[in-house]
Design a protein around this motif. Structure first.
Motif, mmCIF file in Angstrom:
data_model
loop_
_atom_site.group_PDB
_atom_site.id
_atom_site.type_symbol
_atom_site.label_atom_id
_atom_site.label_comp_id
_atom_site.label_asym_id
_atom_site.label_seq_id
_atom_site.Cartn_x
_atom_site.Cartn_y
_atom_site.Cartn_z
ATOM 1 N N LEU A 25 -3.409 -3.636 -11.019
ATOM 2 C CA LEU A 25 -4.492 -4.306 -10.274
ATOM 3 C C LEU A 25 -4.594 -3.818 -8.831
ATOM 4 N N ASN A 26 -3.680 -2.924 -8.430
ATOM 5 C CA ASN A 26 -3.766 -2.339 -7.091
ATOM 6 C C ASN A 26 -5.068 -1.523 -7.011
ATOM 7 N N PRO A 27 -5.969 -1.856 -6.019
ATOM 8 C CA PRO A 27 -7.303 -1.224 -6.024
ATOM 9 C C PRO A 27 -7.265 0.296 -5.886
ATOM 10 N N THR A 28 -6.273 0.866 -5.190
ATOM 11 C CA THR A 28 -6.244 2.328 -5.046
ATOM 12 C C THR A 28 -5.451 2.975 -6.178
ATOM 13 N N LEU A 29 -4.227 2.466 -6.404
ATOM 14 C CA LEU A 29 -3.345 3.140 -7.365
ATOM 15 C C LEU A 29 -3.655 2.769 -8.819
ATOM 16 N N GLY A 30 -4.218 1.559 -9.032
ATOM 17 C CA GLY A 30 -4.498 1.095 -10.408
ATOM 18 C C GLY A 30 -5.341 2.100 -11.196
ATOM 19 N N PRO A 31 -6.522 2.513 -10.649
ATOM 20 C CA PRO A 31 -7.362 3.464 -11.397
ATOM 21 C C PRO A 31 -6.667 4.804 -11.637
ATOM 22 N N VAL A 32 -5.852 5.255 -10.658
ATOM 23 C CA VAL A 32 -5.134 6.528 -10.818
ATOM 24 C C VAL A 32 -4.147 6.407 -11.979
#
Ligand SMILES: Cc1cc2nc3c(=O)[nH]c(=O)nc-3n(C[C@H](O)[C@H](O)[C@H](O)COP(=O)(O)OP(=O)(O)OC[C@H]3O[C@@H](n4cnc5c(N)ncnc54)[C@H](O)[C@@H]3O)c2cc1C
Length: 462
Positions: free
Chosen positions: A390-397
């Motif tokens: 759910l981390n906005p930067t690392l989640g998608p990565v």
């Protein structure tokens, strides 16, 4: 987003009249603890029902069917994929009070029990007869056999003794229409009709609620030997697994930890642990005379040129100490990365080296710390990406990295889950493995069992 309607008043009236007060609640504070599982996600149900018997499960399912109320079965919520979380609202049907052992039949080698009995309680009940029930998830002390059946759970000894599916003779269940079914046999052979026992096992509560099971028992082996090896390269460790599984002696377990896992264990609880890029833990069982022969076959396969250290546990304390290394990894991971991504992919054993090299490569490319371990004798690797999804930067990565890993698993002839199941966590990736005609057939099967779509909705299918 799913719109959750209030429970129909007539449904609440009927169920309140049918169940004792201490078996039914709509109080939000009492419902809240029934909205989570070990995936650490949360979606509280609108009501919780505690059944004590098959008949009560049937009564509850019939009412849910009549009023179109979603129903999610819950064992002990140790599942890691959100399977027991009622994401579309409705009721949670808790099986925790269905905790009776109905019958132990040592001559015919089976035990019959209600779904809420814990795995460890089954083991304790049959030990005095010289038997065990092979499915041995690490969570055995806490998880129910209903959950084991719904997820086709397994543990280290699945290489030799199989998963829940291979160790279950029959089931009693209530399907989504409210009909009661009994499937399977009391015997170790039987071929009349379709095998609904195997179908219900692993169906994650999406077809019906399992209320009772007849479990096949196996004699406890006379003795065991436990070994462990450390390797200077990842490939040395994974090649040892391949070589062990390529010779005729089937180990009772063959566990693997990569160098990142060993670093984590060393930092968390075992400062003296050898520095290595991989470790394997191997156990064999049988008669003492047989083990003396078998151990040479295992050693010959394991001691390759990259092996730094190979040892046999000399006594029960050393056995415990070796397993403690393996079992201290999960708590270490949870403390370092409480919201990590945790997968349990499987590939044919000969493809483990290629898979692990790929995971390490992808981890490096995306700068995602990762820790990999698992029941390598089955090709079952727990891939842990130490990132909060759910981390906005690392989640998608992390999601992109996971996507690549899943594609590699399929390309290597593997499957996305060996034992944890799909739940909500892997739902969106399932189409990578199951092609459209099979998916359509599965949906048609689901419709036969659950025409109104009330059984654990939102799970399994993309
Ligand atoms: C520390 C830890 C270690 C673990 N190690 C392992 C391991 O080694 N191997 C392994 O396989 N798993 C492991 N797990 C995962 C988990 O323990 C298993 O999946 C277990 O089988 C879940 O049982 P449960 O009673 O907690 O089920 P729950 O989590 O309550 O439910 C799991 C799924 O089963 C369904 N369900 C539950 N009861 C029924 C029923 N009576 N009828 C129909 N559907 C039902 C639920 O709806 C849900 O979809 C581990 C978990 C933890 C926390």
């Amino acid at each position: 987003m799913t719109i959750i309607n209030p429970l129909p008043a007539a449904f609440i009236n009927e169920i309140s009249r049918s169940l004792p007060e201490n078996q039914w609640t709509t109080d939000p504070t009492e419902c809240l603890p029934y909205g989570y599982d070990n995936s650490r996600k949360l979606a509280p149900p609108q009501a919780v029902a505690h059944a004590l018997s098959h008949e009560e499960v049937q009564l509850i399912v019939k009412l849910c069917c009549k009023f179109n109320v979603p129903i999610t079965a819950r064992g002990r919520a140790t599942g890691t994929t959100g399977g027991a979380i009622p994401i579309e609202g409705g009721i949670v049907l808790s099986c925790e009070r269905m905790d009776k052992i109905i019958e132990v039949d040592p001559q015919n080698r089976f035990i019959r029990a209600q779904a809420g009995v814990l795995n460890s309680e089954i083991q304790a009940a049959v030990r005095e007869y010289g038997y065990f029930w092979p499915p041995d998830p690490t969570s055995a002390a806490y998880c129910s056999i209903g959950g084991n059946l719904a997820c086709n759970a397994a543990g280290p000894s699945a290489i030799k003794y199989g998963t829940t599916r291979e160790n279950t003779l029959g089931l009693k269940a209530v399907i989504g229409t409210g009909e009661s079914i009994e499937c399977g046999v009391l015997t170790t052979k039987g071929v009349v009709g379709y095998d609904f026992t195997r179908l219900l096992i692993g169906s994650e509560g999406t077809l019906g609620i399992i209320t009772e099971a007849t479990l096949k028992l196996t004699p406890i082996p006379q003795s065991k030997m436990t070994f462990c090896g450390f390797y200077r390269s990842l490939n040395g460790a994974t090649q040892a697994v391949v070589d062990i599984m390529s010779q005729p002696v089937v180990p009772r377990s063959c566990e693997f930890l990569d160098g990142h896992a060993l670093d984590m264990i060393r930092n968390h609880s075992h400062p003296g642990l050898i520095k290595a890029q991989g470790m394997i833990l191997v156990e064999i069982d049988g008669t003492p005379a047989q083990l003396e022969q078998d151990k040479h076959a295992i050693e010959n396969s394991a001691r390759n040129s990259d092996c730094l250290d190979w040892r046999q546990a000399a006594n029960p304390d050393e056995v415990k100490a070796l397993w403690h290394i393996r079992k201290s990894l999960s708590p270490a991971l949870r403390s370092v990365s409480p919201h990590k991504i945790n997968e349990d992919v499987v590939v044919p054993v000969t493809n483990i080296p290629a898979l692990l090299e790929f995971i390490h490569f992808v981890g490096g490319q995306y700068s995602i710390p990762n820790v990999n371990f698992g029941h390598a004798g089955n090709g079952n690797i727990h891939v842990n990406l130490l990132v909060d999804p759910l981390n906005p930067t690392l989640g998608p990565v992390a999601n992109d990295a996971l996507n690549e890993i899943f594609e590699k698993v399929i390309a290597l002839g593997g499957t996305l889950s060996g034992e944890h199941g799909v739940g909500i966590e892997k739902r969106d990736f399932v189409a990578k493995e199951i092609d459209p005609p099979l998916m359509a057939l599965m949906k048609r099967v689901k419709k036969q069992f659950d025409p109104k779509g009330i059984m654990n909705p939102g799970k399994m299918f993309p």
